[in-house]
Design a protein around this motif. Structure first.
Motif, short mmCIF file in Angstrom:
data_model
loop_
_atom_site.label_atom_id
_atom_site.label_comp_id
_atom_site.label_asym_id
_atom_site.label_seq_id
_atom_site.Cartn_x
_atom_site.Cartn_y
_atom_site.Cartn_z
N VAL A 107 48.87 -54.85 8.73
CA VAL A 107 48.94 -55.65 7.49
C VAL A 107 47.57 -55.57 6.82
O VAL A 107 46.57 -55.22 7.47
N GLU A 108 47.53 -55.88 5.54
CA GLU A 108 46.22 -55.93 4.90
C GLU A 108 45.42 -57.06 5.55
O GLU A 108 45.96 -58.16 5.75
N HIS A 109 44.17 -56.80 5.91
CA HIS A 109 43.43 -57.81 6.67
C HIS A 109 41.93 -57.74 6.38
O HIS A 109 41.45 -56.86 5.67
N VAL A 110 41.22 -58.72 6.95
CA VAL A 110 39.78 -58.86 6.74
C VAL A 110 39.09 -58.85 8.10
O VAL A 110 39.56 -59.52 9.02
N VAL A 111 38.01 -58.10 8.20
CA VAL A 111 37.17 -58.14 9.40
C VAL A 111 35.81 -58.66 8.99
O VAL A 111 35.20 -58.13 8.05
N LYS A 112 35.35 -59.70 9.66
CA LYS A 112 34.03 -60.27 9.35
C LYS A 112 33.35 -60.67 10.65
O LYS A 112 34.02 -60.87 11.66
N PRO A 113 32.02 -60.79 10.64
CA PRO A 113 31.36 -61.32 11.84
C PRO A 113 31.61 -62.83 11.95
O PRO A 113 31.74 -63.50 10.92
N THR A 114 31.65 -63.36 13.17
CA THR A 114 31.84 -64.82 13.31
C THR A 114 30.61 -65.56 12.78
O THR A 114 30.73 -66.70 12.33
N VAL A 115 29.44 -64.92 12.87
CA VAL A 115 28.23 -65.51 12.27
C VAL A 115 27.92 -64.69 11.02
O VAL A 115 27.50 -63.53 11.12
N SER A 116 28.22 -65.27 9.86
CA SER A 116 28.00 -64.53 8.62
C SER A 116 27.88 -65.50 7.47
O SER A 116 28.28 -66.65 7.57
N ALA A 117 27.32 -65.01 6.38
CA ALA A 117 27.25 -65.82 5.16
C ALA A 117 27.22 -64.86 3.99
O ALA A 117 26.82 -63.69 4.13
N GLY A 118 27.67 -65.33 2.83
CA GLY A 118 27.57 -64.54 1.61
C GLY A 118 28.42 -63.29 1.62
O GLY A 118 28.13 -62.33 0.90
N SER A 119 29.49 -63.28 2.41
CA SER A 119 30.43 -62.14 2.50
C SER A 119 29.79 -60.88 3.08
O SER A 119 30.38 -59.80 3.00
N LYS A 120 28.61 -60.99 3.67
CA LYS A 120 27.95 -59.81 4.22
C LYS A 120 28.75 -59.27 5.40
O LYS A 120 29.28 -60.02 6.22
N ASP A 121 28.86 -57.95 5.49
CA ASP A 121 29.55 -57.29 6.62
C ASP A 121 31.01 -57.69 6.72
O ASP A 121 31.61 -57.64 7.80
N THR A 122 31.58 -58.14 5.60
CA THR A 122 32.98 -58.55 5.56
C THR A 122 33.78 -57.48 4.82
O THR A 122 33.47 -57.17 3.68
N LEU A 123 34.78 -56.91 5.47
CA LEU A 123 35.56 -55.83 4.87
C LEU A 123 37.02 -56.23 4.74
O LEU A 123 37.60 -56.86 5.63
N ARG A 124 37.61 -55.84 3.59
CA ARG A 124 39.05 -56.00 3.35
C ARG A 124 39.68 -54.63 3.58
O ARG A 124 39.31 -53.65 2.93
N LEU A 125 40.62 -54.58 4.51
CA LEU A 125 41.15 -53.28 4.94
C LEU A 125 42.66 -53.22 4.78
O LEU A 125 43.35 -54.24 4.89
N GLY A 126 43.14 -52.00 4.53
CA GLY A 126 44.55 -51.82 4.19
C GLY A 126 45.48 -51.86 5.40
O GLY A 126 45.04 -51.82 6.55
N ALA A 127 46.79 -51.90 5.08
CA ALA A 127 47.83 -51.94 6.12
C ALA A 127 48.10 -50.55 6.69
O ALA A 127 48.80 -50.42 7.70
N ASP A 128 47.52 -49.51 6.06
CA ASP A 128 47.85 -48.13 6.46
C ASP A 128 46.97 -47.64 7.62
O ASP A 128 46.11 -48.37 8.13
N ALA A 129 47.20 -46.38 8.00
CA ALA A 129 46.48 -45.81 9.14
C ALA A 129 44.98 -45.76 8.88
O ALA A 129 44.17 -46.01 9.78
N GLU A 130 44.62 -45.44 7.63
CA GLU A 130 43.19 -45.39 7.26
C GLU A 130 42.56 -46.78 7.45
O GLU A 130 41.45 -46.91 7.98
#
Ligand code: ADP
Ligand code: MG
Length: 294
Positions: free
Chosen positions: A126-149
């Protein structure tokens, strides 16, 4: 005559003179007779000279959280620090989302992957987000697609965080944010002060945020009753932990088919957007000065 209370607003070196939000708070405090100064948290500062230190824009703590929490403990040993160190510790690791879920709050579905857990998770596909548990300001936060890529880049990002010794948090992307935005409910001393709308921040396909934080698109918003209910329930959880309402809190909510869900409970260094809504800065200033008094 008693001397004006000394209030230090803790910030970071990159915004040593405060941002517009904290400048609005400083002006409102001065209008109420306080002696207010910004203070860079990791600089030489006589913290004991303050009647109260209010944590504000200390956004550069993420890569050195333990150093930051040790600073907070040192300050709290010589004067009053708000929010207090135990709340700063709890709120700067998004693992607290599980505590809120366990307390019955609607929370964005979340999977926590610690180093050693690998890159596999329930939200591949599914479309999803990966972020660090310790983070601020959306740094190192990625929105990723439901596809193989998306799945490949997702696992890569989780493993890259693990390689840095960081724990990853994975959530489904709640796409209603694209149209309705996020609602931030700002509270002081247990009372709702105001709410703002934040536009969606993450680009499809995982663009990275450069600098201290992502540029945010903010406007005043009236929170819905269902949103206020979640915000109050979140404050109740804090009261249960510390015995009193936090001086300041920001409850970030995303829209979903089942109503508002909590994305973040910010008790450490949230922007309070006090320059956005008339009267908001003065309401928080009043709460700050009540804390000085006890
Ligand atoms: N699960 C999600 N669904 C939709 N958008 C999200 C999700 N998680 C994060 N975002 C977007 O990314 C931004 C940053 O994520 P957030 O969890 O607030 O971390 P932080 O603000 O601490 O960096 C949010 O303001 C929101 O726009
Ligand atoms: Mg956020």
């Amino acid at each position: 005559m008693t001397a004006a209370p000394v209030v230090l607003l803790a910030t970071c070196a990159e915004v040593a003179d405060l941002d517009a939000d904290s400048r609005a708070l400083a002006d409102a405090l001065r209008a109420r007779g306080a002696d207010v100064r910004p203070a860079v948290w990791d600089a030489e500062v006589d913290w004991a000279a303050a009647d109260l230190v209010v944590v504000r824009s200390t956004w550069d703590y993420v890569p050195r959280r333990e150093e930051y929490l040790a600073w907070a403990a040192r300050v709290a040993a010589v004067t009053r620090l708000e929010n207090p160190p135990d709340l700063l510790r709890w709120s700067t690791d998004k693992a607290y989302l599980e505590d809120l879920r366990a307390a019955g709050l609607p929370v964005v579905p979340s999977a926590v992957l610690a180093p050693g857990d690998g890159g596999d998770h329930p939200f591949l596909g599914v479309e999803h987000v990966v972020k660090p548990t310790v983070s601020a300001g959306s740094k190192d936060t990625l929105r990723l697609g439901a596809d193989a890529e998306g799945a490949r880049r997702s696992a890569d990002h989780v493993l890259a965080l693990h390689a840095e010794g960081r724990t990853a948090l994975v959530q489904p992307y709640l796409a209603a944010v694209d149209d309705d935005g996020e609602t931030a409910v700002v509270c002081a001393d247990g009372e709702v002060v105001h709410a703002v709308r934040k536009g969606p921040l993450l680009e499809r396909g995982g663009g990275r945020v450069e600098g201290l934080f992502a540029e945010e698109n903010i406007s005043a918003r009236t929170a819905a009753e269902a949103e206020l209910e979640v915000a109050r329930a979140a404050l109740d959880v804090v009261r249960g932990r510390t015995g009193r309402a936090p001086l300041y809190a920001r409850v970030d909510l995303l829209p979903s088919e089942d109503g508002p869900v909590l994305l973040e409970l910010e008790l450490a260094e949230p922007s309070l957007f006090l320059d956005v809504t008339p009267g908001a800065a003065d309401a928080v200033a009043a709460a700050v000065l009540r804390r000085v008094a006890g």
